[in-house]
Design an enzyme around this catalytic site. Structure first.
Site, PDB file in Angstrom:
ATOM      1  N   SER A   7       0.492  -1.247  -0.004  1.00  0.00           N
ATOM      2  CA  SER A   7      -0.053   0.484  -0.076  1.00  0.00           C
ATOM      3  C   SER A   7       0.777   1.162   0.005  1.00  0.00           C
ATOM      4  O   SER A   7       1.383   1.548   0.462  1.00  0.00           O
ATOM      5  CB  SER A   7      -0.859   0.236   1.198  1.00  0.00           C
ATOM      6  OG  SER A   7      -1.819   1.556   1.329  1.00  0.00           O
ATOM      7  N   HIS A  32      -0.963  -0.905  -4.312  1.00  0.00           N
ATOM      8  CA  HIS A  32      -2.122  -0.857  -3.692  1.00  0.00           C
ATOM      9  C   HIS A  32      -2.357   1.180  -2.910  1.00  0.00           C
ATOM     10  O   HIS A  32      -1.295   1.832  -2.645  1.00  0.00           O
ATOM     11  CB  HIS A  32      -2.283  -1.277  -2.713  1.00  0.00           C
ATOM     12  CG  HIS A  32      -3.938  -1.420  -1.968  1.00  0.00           C
ATOM     13  ND1 HIS A  32      -4.942  -2.015  -2.295  1.00  0.00           N
ATOM     14  CD2 HIS A  32      -4.240  -0.663  -0.741  1.00  0.00           C
ATOM     15  CE1 HIS A  32      -5.930  -2.100  -1.753  1.00  0.00           C
ATOM     16  NE2 HIS A  32      -5.720  -1.094  -0.704  1.00  0.00           N
ATOM     17  N   ASP A  34      -4.801   3.681  -2.151  1.00  0.00           N
ATOM     18  CA  ASP A  34      -5.791   4.261  -1.093  1.00  0.00           C
ATOM     19  C   ASP A  34      -6.212   5.374  -0.960  1.00  0.00           C
ATOM     20  O   ASP A  34      -5.202   6.799  -0.987  1.00  0.00           O
ATOM     21  CB  ASP A  34      -5.477   3.930  -0.069  1.00  0.00           C
ATOM     22  CG  ASP A  34      -4.910   2.730   1.062  1.00  0.00           C
ATOM     23  OD1 ASP A  34      -5.843   2.240   0.217  1.00  0.00           O
ATOM     24  OD2 ASP A  34      -3.843   1.441   1.166  1.00  0.00           O
ATOM     25  N   MET A  36      -9.196   8.341   0.016  1.00  0.00           N
ATOM     26  CA  MET A  36      -9.851   9.058   1.125  1.00  0.00           C
ATOM     27  C   MET A  36     -10.362   9.988   0.762  1.00  0.00           C
ATOM     28  O   MET A  36      -9.192  11.084   0.475  1.00  0.00           O
ATOM     29  CB  MET A  36      -8.909   8.686   2.518  1.00  0.00           C
ATOM     30  CG  MET A  36      -8.462   7.373   2.845  1.00  0.00           C
ATOM     31  SD  MET A  36      -6.986   7.258   4.136  1.00  0.00           S
ATOM     32  CE  MET A  36      -7.040   5.469   3.697  1.00  0.00           C
ATOM     33  N   HIS A  65      -8.456   1.587  -4.262  1.00  0.00           N
ATOM     34  CA  HIS A  65      -9.686   1.403  -3.813  1.00  0.00           C
ATOM     35  C   HIS A  65      -9.961   2.606  -3.116  1.00  0.00           C
ATOM     36  O   HIS A  65      -9.328   3.170  -2.367  1.00  0.00           O
ATOM     37  CB  HIS A  65      -8.700   0.978  -2.343  1.00  0.00           C
ATOM     38  CG  HIS A  65      -8.866   0.234  -0.952  1.00  0.00           C
ATOM     39  ND1 HIS A  65      -8.837   0.103   0.404  1.00  0.00           N
ATOM     40  CD2 HIS A  65     -10.962   0.243  -0.682  1.00  0.00           C
ATOM     41  CE1 HIS A  65      -9.310   0.058   0.738  1.00  0.00           C
ATOM     42  NE2 HIS A  65     -10.957  -0.019   0.491  1.00  0.00           N
ATOM     43  N   MET A  67     -12.316   4.541  -0.957  1.00  0.00           N
ATOM     44  CA  MET A  67     -13.483   4.194   0.109  1.00  0.00           C
ATOM     45  C   MET A  67     -13.838   6.082   0.021  1.00  0.00           C
ATOM     46  O   MET A  67     -13.076   7.430   0.948  1.00  0.00           O
ATOM     47  CB  MET A  67     -11.576   4.732   1.331  1.00  0.00           C
ATOM     48  CG  MET A  67     -11.001   3.582   1.727  1.00  0.00           C
ATOM     49  SD  MET A  67      -9.736   3.022   2.582  1.00  0.00           S
ATOM     50  CE  MET A  67      -8.897   3.493   1.184  1.00  0.00           C
ATOM     51  N   MET A 136     -11.563  -6.368   4.427  1.00  0.00           N
ATOM     52  CA  MET A 136     -11.165  -4.904   5.472  1.00  0.00           C
ATOM     53  C   MET A 136     -10.615  -6.520   6.383  1.00  0.00           C
ATOM     54  O   MET A 136     -11.943  -6.534   7.028  1.00  0.00           O
ATOM     55  CB  MET A 136     -11.981  -3.681   5.402  1.00  0.00           C
ATOM     56  CG  MET A 136     -12.096  -2.601   4.250  1.00  0.00           C
ATOM     57  SD  MET A 136     -10.301  -2.486   3.420  1.00  0.00           S
ATOM     58  CE  MET A 136      -9.850  -1.828   4.998  1.00  0.00           C
ATOM     59  N   ASP A 174      -6.917  -6.443   3.623  1.00  0.00           N
ATOM     60  CA  ASP A 174      -5.651  -4.882   3.392  1.00  0.00           C
ATOM     61  C   ASP A 174      -5.856  -4.545   4.952  1.00  0.00           C
ATOM     62  O   ASP A 174      -7.473  -3.821   5.289  1.00  0.00           O
ATOM     63  CB  ASP A 174      -6.748  -4.030   2.345  1.00  0.00           C
ATOM     64  CG  ASP A 174      -6.476  -2.505   2.521  1.00  0.00           C
ATOM     65  OD1 ASP A 174      -5.477  -3.021   3.282  1.00  0.00           O
ATOM     66  OD2 ASP A 174      -6.956  -2.133   1.737  1.00  0.00           O
ATOM     67  N   GLY A 175      -4.936  -4.753   5.603  1.00  0.00           N
ATOM     68  CA  GLY A 175      -5.262  -3.668   7.213  1.00  0.00           C
ATOM     69  C   GLY A 175      -4.486  -4.925   8.324  1.00  0.00           C
ATOM     70  O   GLY A 175      -4.909  -5.418   8.020  1.00  0.00           O
ATOM     71  N   GLY A 176      -2.916  -4.609   8.723  1.00  0.00           N
ATOM     72  CA  GLY A 176      -3.053  -4.897   9.688  1.00  0.00           C
ATOM     73  C   GLY A 176      -1.701  -6.055   8.672  1.00  0.00           C
ATOM     74  O   GLY A 176      -2.149  -7.262  10.108  1.00  0.00           O
TER      75      GLY A 176
HETATM   76  C1  DX5 Z   1      -6.625   0.912   4.908  1.00  0.00           C
HETATM   77  C2  DX5 Z   1      -6.303   0.997   4.132  1.00  0.00           C
HETATM   78  C3  DX5 Z   1      -4.692   0.060   3.312  1.00  0.00           C
HETATM   79  C4  DX5 Z   1      -3.575   0.342   4.547  1.00  0.00           C
HETATM   80  C5  DX5 Z   1      -3.076  -0.850   5.132  1.00  0.00           C
HETATM   81  O1  DX5 Z   1      -7.833   2.277   5.000  1.00  0.00           O
HETATM   82  O2  DX5 Z   1      -6.938   0.556   2.832  1.00  0.00           O
HETATM   83  O3  DX5 Z   1      -4.568  -0.092   2.441  1.00  0.00           O
HETATM   84  O4  DX5 Z   1      -2.620   1.818   4.119  1.00  0.00           O
HETATM   85  O5  DX5 Z   1      -2.040  -0.372   5.830  1.00  0.00           O
HETATM   86  P1  DX5 Z   1      -1.792  -1.595   7.237  1.00  0.00           P
HETATM   87  O6  DX5 Z   1      -0.718  -2.270   6.295  1.00  0.00           O
HETATM   88  O7  DX5 Z   1      -0.405  -0.430   7.872  1.00  0.00           O
HETATM   89  O8  DX5 Z   1      -2.761  -1.897   7.842  1.00  0.00           O
HETATM   90 ZN    ZN Z   2      -6.646  -0.424   1.067  1.00  0.00          ZN
END
Ligand code: DX5
Ligand code: ZN
Length: 220
Positions: A7, A32, A34, A36, A65, A67, A136, A174-176
């Site tokens: 990402s 990826h 993101d 927002m 992605h 959001m 997610m 995606d996430g953590g």
């Molecule tokens: C969160 C994003 C992710 C984010 C993931 O809203 O969609 O793509 O960048 O970051 P990590 O891997 O640090 O959780």
């Molecule tokens: Zn993402």
């Protein structure tokens, strides 16, 4: 083998060209991206001008992605600025089927995304029409959050649906995501790992790509 999509949210934005070169050299499968809007999620990130620059700076597939609220209004522009894949949140539109159709019309692969609070059952009617599903594994909006462990069950439920109907969409998480959480997701059926803060803090991108791909093998 699982695909790794770092990402860019956690990349060094002052050195994006070098980051892209390093990612290519490390053997990632794509990046990826993101987006927002400060409305659908409580944060603002990157958008069309940066996408255009990234597209000019790499041949890697770009997975956008969205959001954002009213995603349909922006699909054409994201596609024209270089998105190879575009995903929209189920929660962001009352017309998810139309949004998926629109992404295909503009020549990109289409994905549907669900938040941690949305069940896999909610998106079953759209699963025959998508190229990928993004589950997610944190609440969207910020990098660096902790993986929500029951996400693994959602990946497994999606994988079961995929097998039942003999579908071949990708399952993205995606996430953590790190070596441990990534492995759990791949064992449950995930085929694409998005990784931000964990990935970009590593000294060697190549080692982390290799580690994610080798430790994370499907169970069968
Ligand atoms: C969160 C994003 C992710 C984010 C993931 O809203 O969609 O793509 O960048 O970051 P990590 O891997 O640090 O959780
Ligand atoms: Zn993402």
């Amino acid at each position: 083998m699982v695909k790794v999509f770092p990402s860019l949210l956690s990349a060094d934005f002052l050195n994006l060209q070098q980051e892209l070169k390093d990612l290519e050299a490390a053997g990632v499968d794509g990046v990826h991206f993101d987006v927002m809007d400060g409305q659908f999620v409580p944060n603002i990130s990157i958008g069309l001008p940066i996408l255009e620059a990234v597209n000019a700076g790499t041949d890697l597939p770009i997975d956008v992605h969205l959001m954002i609220e009213n995603p349909e209004a922006y699909i054409a522009e994201f596609a024209s600025k270089g998105a190879d894949m575009i995903s929209v949140h189920f929660e962001a539109t009352p017309h998810i089927h139309r949004a998926i159709q629109l992404i295909h019309t503009h020549g990109a692969k289409a994905g549907v995304v669900i938040n941690p609070g949305t069940s896999v059952a909610a998106i079953e009617p759209i699963l025959h029409d998508v190229d990928y599903v993004l589950i997610m594994t944190v609440n969207p909006g910020f990098g660096g959050q902790a993986f929500i462990s029951n996400s693994v069950e959602k990946v497994a439920a999606l994988q079961a649906f995929k097998e039942k109907f003999n579908l071949d969409f990708d399952i993205e998480v995606d996430g953590g995501i790190n070596a441990i959480t990534g492995k759990k997701c791949v064992e449950a059926g995930a085929t694409m790992l998005v990784t931000g803060s964990y990935f970009f803090k590593q000294a060697s991108y190549q080692s982390v790509v290799e580690a994610l791909k080798s430790t994370a093998q499907p169970s069968e």
